[in-house]
Motif scaffolding. Sequence first.
Motif, PDB file in Angstrom:
ATOM      1  N   SER A   1     -26.437  10.754 -78.209  1.00  0.00           N
ATOM      2  CA  SER A   1     -25.723  11.202 -79.401  1.00  0.00           C
ATOM      3  C   SER A   1     -26.126  12.624 -79.770  1.00  0.00           C
ATOM      4  O   SER A   1     -27.264  13.041 -79.546  1.00  0.00           O
ATOM      5  CB  SER A   1     -26.006  10.257 -80.573  1.00  0.00           C
ATOM      6  N   LYS A   2     -25.173  13.358 -80.326  1.00  0.00           N
ATOM      7  CA  LYS A   2     -25.422  14.725 -80.750  1.00  0.00           C
ATOM      8  C   LYS A   2     -25.679  14.763 -82.245  1.00  0.00           C
ATOM      9  O   LYS A   2     -25.246  13.886 -82.989  1.00  0.00           O
ATOM     10  CB  LYS A   2     -24.233  15.604 -80.379  1.00  0.00           C
ATOM     11  N   LYS A   3     -26.386  15.812 -82.681  1.00  0.00           N
ATOM     12  CA  LYS A   3     -26.741  15.893 -84.090  1.00  0.00           C
ATOM     13  C   LYS A   3     -25.499  16.122 -84.945  1.00  0.00           C
ATOM     14  O   LYS A   3     -24.528  16.752 -84.505  1.00  0.00           O
ATOM     15  CB  LYS A   3     -27.763  17.000 -84.330  1.00  0.00           C
ATOM     16  N   PRO A   4     -25.509  15.600 -86.172  1.00  0.00           N
ATOM     17  CA  PRO A   4     -24.368  15.821 -87.072  1.00  0.00           C
ATOM     18  C   PRO A   4     -24.180  17.301 -87.377  1.00  0.00           C
ATOM     19  O   PRO A   4     -25.129  18.090 -87.351  1.00  0.00           O
ATOM     20  CB  PRO A   4     -24.763  15.047 -88.338  1.00  0.00           C
ATOM     21  N   ILE A   5     -22.947  17.670 -87.640  1.00  0.00           N
ATOM     22  CA  ILE A   5     -22.633  19.024 -88.091  1.00  0.00           C
ATOM     23  C   ILE A   5     -22.650  19.038 -89.610  1.00  0.00           C
ATOM     24  O   ILE A   5     -21.955  18.247 -90.253  1.00  0.00           O
ATOM     25  CB  ILE A   5     -21.246  19.471 -87.587  1.00  0.00           C
ATOM     26  N   LEU A   6     -23.467  19.906 -90.184  1.00  0.00           N
ATOM     27  CA  LEU A   6     -23.562  20.020 -91.637  1.00  0.00           C
ATOM     28  C   LEU A   6     -22.573  21.072 -92.135  1.00  0.00           C
ATOM     29  O   LEU A   6     -22.427  22.129 -91.525  1.00  0.00           O
ATOM     30  CB  LEU A   6     -24.986  20.401 -92.049  1.00  0.00           C
ATOM     31  N   PHE A   7     -21.923  20.773 -93.243  1.00  0.00           N
ATOM     32  CA  PHE A   7     -20.961  21.716 -93.821  1.00  0.00           C
ATOM     33  C   PHE A   7     -21.314  22.015 -95.273  1.00  0.00           C
ATOM     34  O   PHE A   7     -21.579  21.096 -96.063  1.00  0.00           O
ATOM     35  CB  PHE A   7     -19.538  21.143 -93.776  1.00  0.00           C
ATOM     36  N   ASN A   8     -21.315  23.292 -95.604  1.00  0.00           N
ATOM     37  CA  ASN A   8     -21.355  23.741 -96.995  1.00  0.00           C
ATOM     38  C   ASN A   8     -20.048  24.483 -97.256  1.00  0.00           C
ATOM     39  O   ASN A   8     -19.601  25.249 -96.409  1.00  0.00           O
ATOM     40  CB  ASN A   8     -22.514  24.713 -97.239  1.00  0.00           C
ATOM     41  N   LEU A   9     -19.447  24.266 -98.394  1.00  0.00           N
ATOM     42  CA  LEU A   9     -18.270  25.046 -98.766  1.00  0.00           C
ATOM     43  C   LEU A   9     -18.731  26.253 -99.555  1.00  0.00           C
ATOM     44  O   LEU A   9     -19.378  26.118-100.594  1.00  0.00           O
ATOM     45  CB  LEU A   9     -17.294  24.225 -99.604  1.00  0.00           C
TER      46      LEU A   9
END
Length: 452
Positions: free
Chosen positions: A2-10
């Motif tokens: 599994s790959k690491k989650p992608i974090l999003f900031n707006l």
Amino acid sequence: MSKKPILFNLFEMNNRTGDSHGLWRHADSKHHHYNDIGFWVEIAQKIEQGGFTSLFLGDFFGAADVYRGTPEAAIRHATQFPSNDPSLIIPSMAAATTSLGFVTTISTTYEHPFLVARRLSTLDHLTRGRIALNVVTSYIASAARYFGLDQPIEHDKRYAMADEFLSVCYKLWEASWDDDAIRFDVENNIHIDPLGVHAIHHQGEFFKVNGPHVCEPSPQRTPVIFQAGSSKAGRDFAARHAECVFVQGRTVTAVKENIAAIRQRATDFGRNPADILMFSQQTAIVAPTRAEAQDRFEDYARYRTADSALAQYCGSSGYDLAALDPDSVLTFMRTEANQSRAAQYTTQSDRAYTVREVIADVGRFGSGILVGTPIDIADRLEAIMDETGLDGFNFNSIVTPATIFDFVDQVIPELRNRGRIAAPATGTLRESLFGAGHARIDPTHPARQTAS
């Protein structure tokens, strides 16, 4: 594997146009409703639904006045002007959400650490530990004049001030109150144990603060620290203090090199480089088909206002492009402005740019924007992550809120199906970023060393 989650900031700004140039004229743009708290609450709820980690609120003092030596273009196009206090809209959004974090921008050049420590502790309480501090050193000349200075403070001196500023805040947040100072002992008539509250005594080059923190410890004590910078002073500051860093670079290679440089400096300062998360700016135009996405791109491009973009670029870089020979090569020139923007077309570029080319590129709509179907956008975001070692993206909206709502409705489900969006977090913002049990700042961080 599994790959690491992608974090999003707006990324957003509490102003009339956000961070777009000319797109306020588009029929779908609602950013002029920025004085209505309902506008912000709707956005916060939508991006929380989309699994975003935080709403990041930038800030800007004054109207950029480097371009053509006047603020006329910035004012005409409402380019980051007027601009309201970003911190005051956070409590309403926090009350309407459960896991979304909030990043507020603070100038360490023109504010006082005692007042900032109090404000951030208050916000951390009111958000139940979901607050972060974006540290900026306020480079524009017009901001300096608001605070009684004829010229901006020199670049490296601003970073020295910021370093001491945070040192004071750390003492107030981490060292002033014991965890068990609040007794609330009705029987013995002891609300707070005086022995558990400690005055700090700071006397440095820029600040003098004596007395205890006037706020009891908040859920995180020290808020999550965000910072951006590509100069040597900026990188050193980020490596010493930041938990989340915004890295820039016109190429994948440049972004990767900036990440490596900051992680190496973190090691030099005795920190664990894994305790710093890396983000870069990204924007996307998504539609069910590539043809529809391209049509939307071309529709948006018609509204781009070059003078607005140039006012912002010149104000942030310190280069008045209108005053330079258009056929000369733009070379890095030391200014007291934003070194990242100054390096964008010079030391951080893969080729030489003439001034004419820079003017055209800054004014052009589309640089760095991903355009395509949900699968196209998801593929490209994954590739950028995997090629650079980023942890996520500081996502910009083009037409607010339409662009970000399209992204949440179309791209996020695709990324979620691929296992790249983390499950909703519980706890503090720091726990959302670094995992359960990490409510407080890492022990190798100078904030915790202050308290030891």
